[in-house]
Design a protein around this motif. Structure first.
Motif, PDB file in Angstrom:
ATOM      1  N   ARG A 107       0.838  -1.185   0.000  1.00  0.00           N
ATOM      2  CA  ARG A 107       0.000   0.000   0.000  1.00  0.00           C
ATOM      3  C   ARG A 107       0.882   1.246   0.000  1.00  0.00           C
ATOM      4  N   LEU A 108       0.245   2.366  -0.144  1.00  0.00           N
ATOM      5  CA  LEU A 108       0.952   3.635  -0.078  1.00  0.00           C
ATOM      6  C   LEU A 108       1.816   3.665   1.184  1.00  0.00           C
ATOM      7  N   PRO A 109       3.053   4.060   1.205  1.00  0.00           N
ATOM      8  CA  PRO A 109       3.760   4.681   0.079  1.00  0.00           C
ATOM      9  C   PRO A 109       4.530   3.700  -0.791  1.00  0.00           C
ATOM     10  N   LEU A 110       4.511   2.388  -0.423  1.00  0.00           N
ATOM     11  CA  LEU A 110       5.292   1.431  -1.211  1.00  0.00           C
ATOM     12  C   LEU A 110       4.655   1.186  -2.573  1.00  0.00           C
ATOM     13  N   ALA A 111       3.342   1.284  -2.642  1.00  0.00           N
ATOM     14  CA  ALA A 111       2.664   1.143  -3.937  1.00  0.00           C
ATOM     15  C   ALA A 111       2.122   2.498  -4.353  1.00  0.00           C
ATOM     16  N   ALA A 112       1.858   2.617  -5.633  1.00  0.00           N
ATOM     17  CA  ALA A 112       1.284   3.872  -6.130  1.00  0.00           C
ATOM     18  C   ALA A 112      -0.105   4.044  -5.528  1.00  0.00           C
ATOM     19  N   PRO A 113      -0.510   5.269  -5.254  1.00  0.00           N
ATOM     20  CA  PRO A 113      -1.832   5.463  -4.640  1.00  0.00           C
ATOM     21  C   PRO A 113      -2.948   5.123  -5.613  1.00  0.00           C
ATOM     22  N   SER A 114      -4.014   4.564  -5.075  1.00  0.00           N
ATOM     23  CA  SER A 114      -5.207   4.355  -5.898  1.00  0.00           C
ATOM     24  C   SER A 114      -5.973   5.668  -5.971  1.00  0.00           C
ATOM     25  N   TRP A 115      -6.934   5.716  -6.863  1.00  0.00           N
ATOM     26  CA  TRP A 115      -7.658   6.967  -7.091  1.00  0.00           C
ATOM     27  C   TRP A 115      -9.076   6.818  -6.556  1.00  0.00           C
ATOM     28  N   PRO A 116      -9.513   7.705  -5.654  1.00  0.00           N
ATOM     29  CA  PRO A 116     -10.870   7.564  -5.111  1.00  0.00           C
ATOM     30  C   PRO A 116     -11.919   7.600  -6.225  1.00  0.00           C
ATOM     31  N   ALA A 117     -12.908   6.725  -6.124  1.00  0.00           N
ATOM     32  CA  ALA A 117     -13.918   6.622  -7.182  1.00  0.00           C
ATOM     33  C   ALA A 117     -14.729   7.901  -7.330  1.00  0.00           C
ATOM     34  N   THR A 118     -14.849   8.646  -6.249  1.00  0.00           N
ATOM     35  CA  THR A 118     -15.702   9.835  -6.316  1.00  0.00           C
ATOM     36  C   THR A 118     -14.968  11.060  -6.859  1.00  0.00           C
ATOM     37  N   VAL A 119     -13.689  10.926  -7.087  1.00  0.00           N
ATOM     38  CA  VAL A 119     -12.920  12.071  -7.599  1.00  0.00           C
ATOM     39  C   VAL A 119     -12.652  11.880  -9.075  1.00  0.00           C
TER      40      VAL A 119
ATOM     41  N   GLU B 113      -1.838  15.510 -17.503  1.00  0.00           N
ATOM     42  CA  GLU B 113      -1.254  16.797 -17.844  1.00  0.00           C
ATOM     43  C   GLU B 113       0.036  16.567 -18.610  1.00  0.00           C
TER      44      GLU B 113
ATOM     45  N   ASP C 138     -13.892   5.834  -0.226  1.00  0.00           N
ATOM     46  CA  ASP C 138     -14.441   4.599  -0.772  1.00  0.00           C
ATOM     47  C   ASP C 138     -13.333   3.554  -0.823  1.00  0.00           C
TER      48      ASP C 138
ATOM     49  N   SER D  57     -11.499   2.664  -3.128  1.00  0.00           N
ATOM     50  CA  SER D  57     -10.308   3.047  -3.895  1.00  0.00           C
ATOM     51  C   SER D  57      -9.501   4.152  -3.238  1.00  0.00           C
ATOM     52  N   THR D  58      -9.997   4.680  -2.162  1.00  0.00           N
ATOM     53  CA  THR D  58      -9.278   5.803  -1.552  1.00  0.00           C
ATOM     54  C   THR D  58      -8.004   5.307  -0.873  1.00  0.00           C
ATOM     55  N   PRO D  59      -6.884   5.916  -1.207  1.00  0.00           N
ATOM     56  CA  PRO D  59      -5.635   5.495  -0.544  1.00  0.00           C
ATOM     57  C   PRO D  59      -5.646   5.937   0.919  1.00  0.00           C
TER      58      PRO D  59
ATOM     59  N   LEU E  40       0.188   7.198   7.939  1.00  0.00           N
ATOM     60  CA  LEU E  40      -0.933   7.003   7.018  1.00  0.00           C
ATOM     61  C   LEU E  40      -1.978   6.146   7.718  1.00  0.00           C
TER      62      LEU E  40
ATOM     63  N   TRP F 139      -3.870  10.606  -3.474  1.00  0.00           N
ATOM     64  CA  TRP F 139      -3.946   9.884  -4.744  1.00  0.00           C
ATOM     65  C   TRP F 139      -3.162  10.592  -5.842  1.00  0.00           C
TER      66      TRP F 139
ATOM     67  N   ARG G 162       6.108   9.671  -2.740  1.00  0.00           N
ATOM     68  CA  ARG G 162       6.059   8.415  -1.979  1.00  0.00           C
ATOM     69  C   ARG G 162       7.424   8.122  -1.363  1.00  0.00           C
TER      70      ARG G 162
END
Lengths: 345, 529
Positions: free
Chosen positions: A27-39, A45, B12, B14-16, B28, B279, B286
């Protein structure tokens, strides 16, 4: 045995599965963060083109790496492929940097060949104005040119304040600048009209412009035919060797530094820079004195001052005029004389 | 890209994990699905020409005030007062705003031929600043021009020779403030308005006051009726200060107020991840987080504290306004809300907060347990307008190591407050009645305050009173990761993990509570509807 072998394979498989499982459970920070579904995810960019942040390429680690590559790799290779005759370095000895080097442009190798032939005190502290739409349109290209040439993106199709500000800021920070005022490679070898960028920057920063003429580089790496925007069919010279690196001698001529006169606007100063480069072009085929005399002798009203731009004629005639067939009196006669400096007898 | 406003994220699957401050470190935490996380607006653009903006503000004052040059004349007595070390947080990179403003004011004073100029650090009952701290706030140029001649002083709330009693307000509040400031032809006050609570009449009425004056609004009753400190119309603390400020003005003290606002660019780029949404962390964020968190865990707290307190914030000025106090402060408050305000719909059963290493009273010092309570319950809990983020009877969960450590030079009376008062009671009203007087008038604490770098003897009481509104409002306070004995001494519940804390909280708010996390840094204020 079979049992033990099976256990061994199963053990390896099990370990692998466990490793995969562990990797997935990071999990974070060892893995890339997931993206919240509501965002909502923004469009990725792309910081390329004028937006590219090239500041890193002027930090000491990048400069050190670039200097090592340039001195230990690029210069020997350049000498091998394009042995250069360099003239006019005395003009640089008594002038205070930073300087703006304004050169004609006929080939992609112009930049590395000019940089590798710059005196060492300038070589590692020079940035290059490069077309943002061509050299900075991809991230990898942006990184490559920023690192290898210390290139900075410049808008060449229209006036852009940001480009100008970036270049001016760097000059004011003590960086020398290489700029090709034609705005792109010559389609046929003849010089194109100079744009006002170099003159503008000189006026704005108060730094001198050093005219530079690069001769023979289009024989080292000509512009590819599909890029040639000249008359239909392009020039025969380029269609034969387009895009391929060939060994050929070159000349690099530095002129006397120019500064804008009192009240001289950028347009007039740009004309003067262009004339100085044209003068150097004449010098390639003779010597300074001959070139100087020919300019003095020319009648400005008959278009002689624009002779470096070539005749108003179809493409083949322009190419023909650029690379005249050798005459019996010029040189040794070997090699057809293309790209060779001819000396007065 | 334009500045993104603050927003409320619903957690949710997917939220880190969410970043929490944890004293001199961070952690964290995975919050339950359905929790809300409030993220601050992004920093506003700094003023391109701060010196130009300052000059413009001085020449174009707001409210009933002439431009500053018109108020300056040869032979006048000019006093320039400025906020002390408690602002901004963390201390900003040089040049400090105070330096920029004061240099500009002094330029104008010099042009006007003003000879009698004195600078006063308006520190009320706070500790005196060190030379290094003064030099950082004012710059060497100002320091070297005034300090060697005794013209740079620090307000002494216990110096009877330099206090003046101006009278009492209609509510019977004594007004006793710095004599030099009150008897000057012009008092210029230079503010740094980090939050909406700062500035206005509070600058002079509190910053330059004595204990006799301060006790009228620094007490449990006033604090319980300040809902919140960040919302002046709903704050009894501010009402009292406004009454005093108007009285001071009516008494003939001419104040030229200068207020400045900052953006929330709080930490240097090496700590960029602190202000990013999780995220959006890139590889560098990181790696920086992992390396920093791991190394901070491995070093003694003293060293970690030293590292954090050496950080200078890249805060930049977003506005400056000058003139009459109330007119100036109205603009300032609007600008602060513009930077820090986030709309939040509805209250929550549980509010979670990660507390950092710093609060206004431990700059270059130690965050002792009383300051932990004050930061969580006094400051962060009060970062609202309208209604508190957490409902009445709800639970506040804080994350902080809460070590029972004190700076003996800065916080001597805190040690005794911790050992002698909190062991008896944690009720602010009872503490106020039983213990305040003896601490406030203790000659040893007064001596340390006047001659050393100690907070006044009564200061820990004020810190506890700051908690009064939250203590009255909340059903329970839990500190995760804190020293259990210290946490219990404060009257709170210790928890070893966030899950434990949620388990403990369920006794108060039931098994399916709503949870909201205020994601700091940077600082923000919730407009709760």
């Amino acid at each position: 045995m079979a049992g033990s072998g099976g256990a061994g394979v199963g053990g390896v498989g099990g370990r692998a599965q466990r490793l995969v499982g562990r990797a997935r459970s990071l999990r974070l920070p060892l893995a890339a963060p997931s993206w919240p579904a509501t965002v909502e995810r923004p469009d990725p960019e792309r910081k390329v083109g004028l937006e590219y942040d090239h500041e890193w390429s002027r930090r000491y680690p990048a400069r050190l790496a670039r200097a090592m590559v340039m001195d230990n790799l690029a210069r020997p290779v350049a000498q091998l492929i394009a042995p250069a005759t360099v003239r006019g370095l005395e003009h640089l000895r008594h002038v205070q940097g930073p300087l703006i080097f304004a050169a004609n442009h006929a080939s992609h190798v112009d930049t590395p060949l000019l940089l590798t032939n710059l005196p060492v005190e300038y070589r590692h502290h020079t940035v290059v104005a490069a077309a943002s739409d061509y050299f900075f349109d991809r991230t990898w290209k942006s990184m490559l040119w920023s690192f290898s040439l210390a290139a900075i993106p410049i808008e060449r199709s229209k006036v852009n304040r940001r480009s100008a500000d970036t270049a001016a800021d760097l000059i004011e920070d003590g960086w020398n600048l290489v700029i090709f005022p034609e705005g792109g490679r010559s389609p046929d070898g003849w010089t194109q009209p100079f744009r006002g960028g170099a003159a503008y920057l000189a006026r704005r920063t108060g730094r001198p412009v050093v005219p530079v003429y690069l001769h023979g580089t289009r024989h080292v790496l000509p512009k590819t035919p599909d890029e040639t925007a000249v008359a239909p069919g392009g020039s025969g010279t380029e269609s034969r060797h387009g895009g391929r690196l060939r060994r050929a001698p070159i000349s690099v001529l530095f002129g006397a530094p120019l500064t804008p006169d009192e009240g001289e606007n950028a347009h007039r100063f740009s004309d003067r820079i262009e004339a100085a480069v044209a003068n150097l072009a004449r010098e390639v085929h003779s010597d300074w004195w001959q070139a100087r005399r020919s300019i003095s002798a020319a009648d400005p009203t008959d278009g002689a001052a624009d002779s470096h731009r070539g005749p108003e004629a179809p493409a083949w005639r322009r190419s023909w005029a650029l690379d005249p067939r050798p005459t019996s009196g010029s040189g040794s006669g070997s090699g057809g004389g293309r790209g060779r400096t001819t000396w007065p007898e | 890209m334009s500045r993104r406003p603050g927003f409320v994220l619903e957690v949710d699957k997917s939220t880190p994990p969410t970043l929490f401050w944890n004293g001199e470190g961070f952690t964290l935490e995975t919050l339950p699905e359905g929790s809300r996380v409030i993220y601050a607006p992004e920093p506003m653009k700094a003023l391109d020409d701060p010196y130009g903006a300052i000059r413009h503000a001085l020449l174009n004052p707001v409210g009933d005030r002439d431009p500053l040059p018109a108020l300056l004349f040869a032979g006048m007595k000019l006093t320039i007062c400025f906020d002390d070390i408690s602002l901004p947080l963390p201390p900003m990179e040089a040049p400090d705003i105070r330096q920029m403003v004061i240099e500009t004011v002094l330029d104008l004073a010099a042009d006007a031929g003003v000879d009698d100029v004195m600078l006063i650090a308006a520190l009320a009952l706070h500790r005196r600043m060190t030379e290094d701290e003064l030099r950082h706030a004012l710059g060497d140029r100002v320091y070297d021009a005034f300090a060697p001649h005794g013209l740079l002083t620090q307000h002494d709330a216990e110096d009877p020779d330099n206090l003046i009693h101006l009278g009492q307000t209609e509510s019977g509040e004594d007004i006793e403030i710095n004599k030099r400031a009150a008897t000057s032809d012009l008092l210029v006050y230079v503010n740094i308005n980090l939050v909406a609570m700062d500035g206005g009449h509070k600058s002079v009425a509190t910053g330059l006051a004595s204990y006799k004056s301060l006790r009228h609004h620094h007490n449990p009753q006033t604090m319980q009726h300040s809902r919140s400190f960040m919302d002046a119309p709903a704050s009894e603390l501010h009402s009292s200060n406004w009454r005093m400020g108007r009285f001071i003005a009516d008494a003939g003290v001419k104040i030229f107020q200068i207020e400045t606002t900052l953006n929330t660019d709080t930490f240097p780029s090496s700590f960029a991840f602190l202000q990013k949404r999780e995220w959006e962390w890139n590889l560098r964020d990181r790696a920086t987080y992992a390396a920093t968190a791991a190394s901070l865990r491995g070093v003694p707290p003293r060293l970690a504290r030293g590292i954090f307190h050496s950080i200078k914030s890249p805060h930049a000025m977003t506005s400056v306004q000058a003139g009459e106090v109330e007119a100036v402060h109205a603009i300032t408050t609007e600008n602060v809300w513009k930077q820090q305000g986030v709309d939040v719909q509805g209250q929550t059963d549980i509010l979670t907060l990660g507390l950092p290493y710093i609060c206004p009273y431990n700059v270059n010092s130690i965050m002792n347990p009383i300051l932990v309570a004050c930061l969580g319950l006094g400051y962060f809990f009060n970062l609202y307008r309208g209604k508190p983020l957490v409902r009445e009877g709800g639970v506040l969960i804080l994350r902080h190591p809460t070590r029972p450590e004190f700076h003996p030079g800065h916080h001597p009376s805190y040690i005794d407050f911790y050992e002698q008062v909190l062991t008896q009671t944690v009720d602010p009203v009872a503490i106020h009645k039983q213990f305040e007087e003896s601490f406030a008038t203790d000659p040893w604490y007064i001596h340390l305050y006047r001659t050393g770098h100690a907070y006044h003897g009564v200061h820990p009481f004020y810190m506890w009173y700051w908690c009064a509104h939250a203590l009255e409002h909340l059903g329970r306070v839990i500190i995760v990761g804190g020293d259990p004995a210290a946490v219990r001494r404060l009257g709170f519940s210790p928890a070893s993990s966030m899950n434990d804390a949620l388990e403990i909280a369920s006794d108060v708010v039931g098994p399916s509570p709503t949870l909201t996390h205020l994601h700091t840094p940077p600082i923000m204020m919730a407009d709760v509807h």
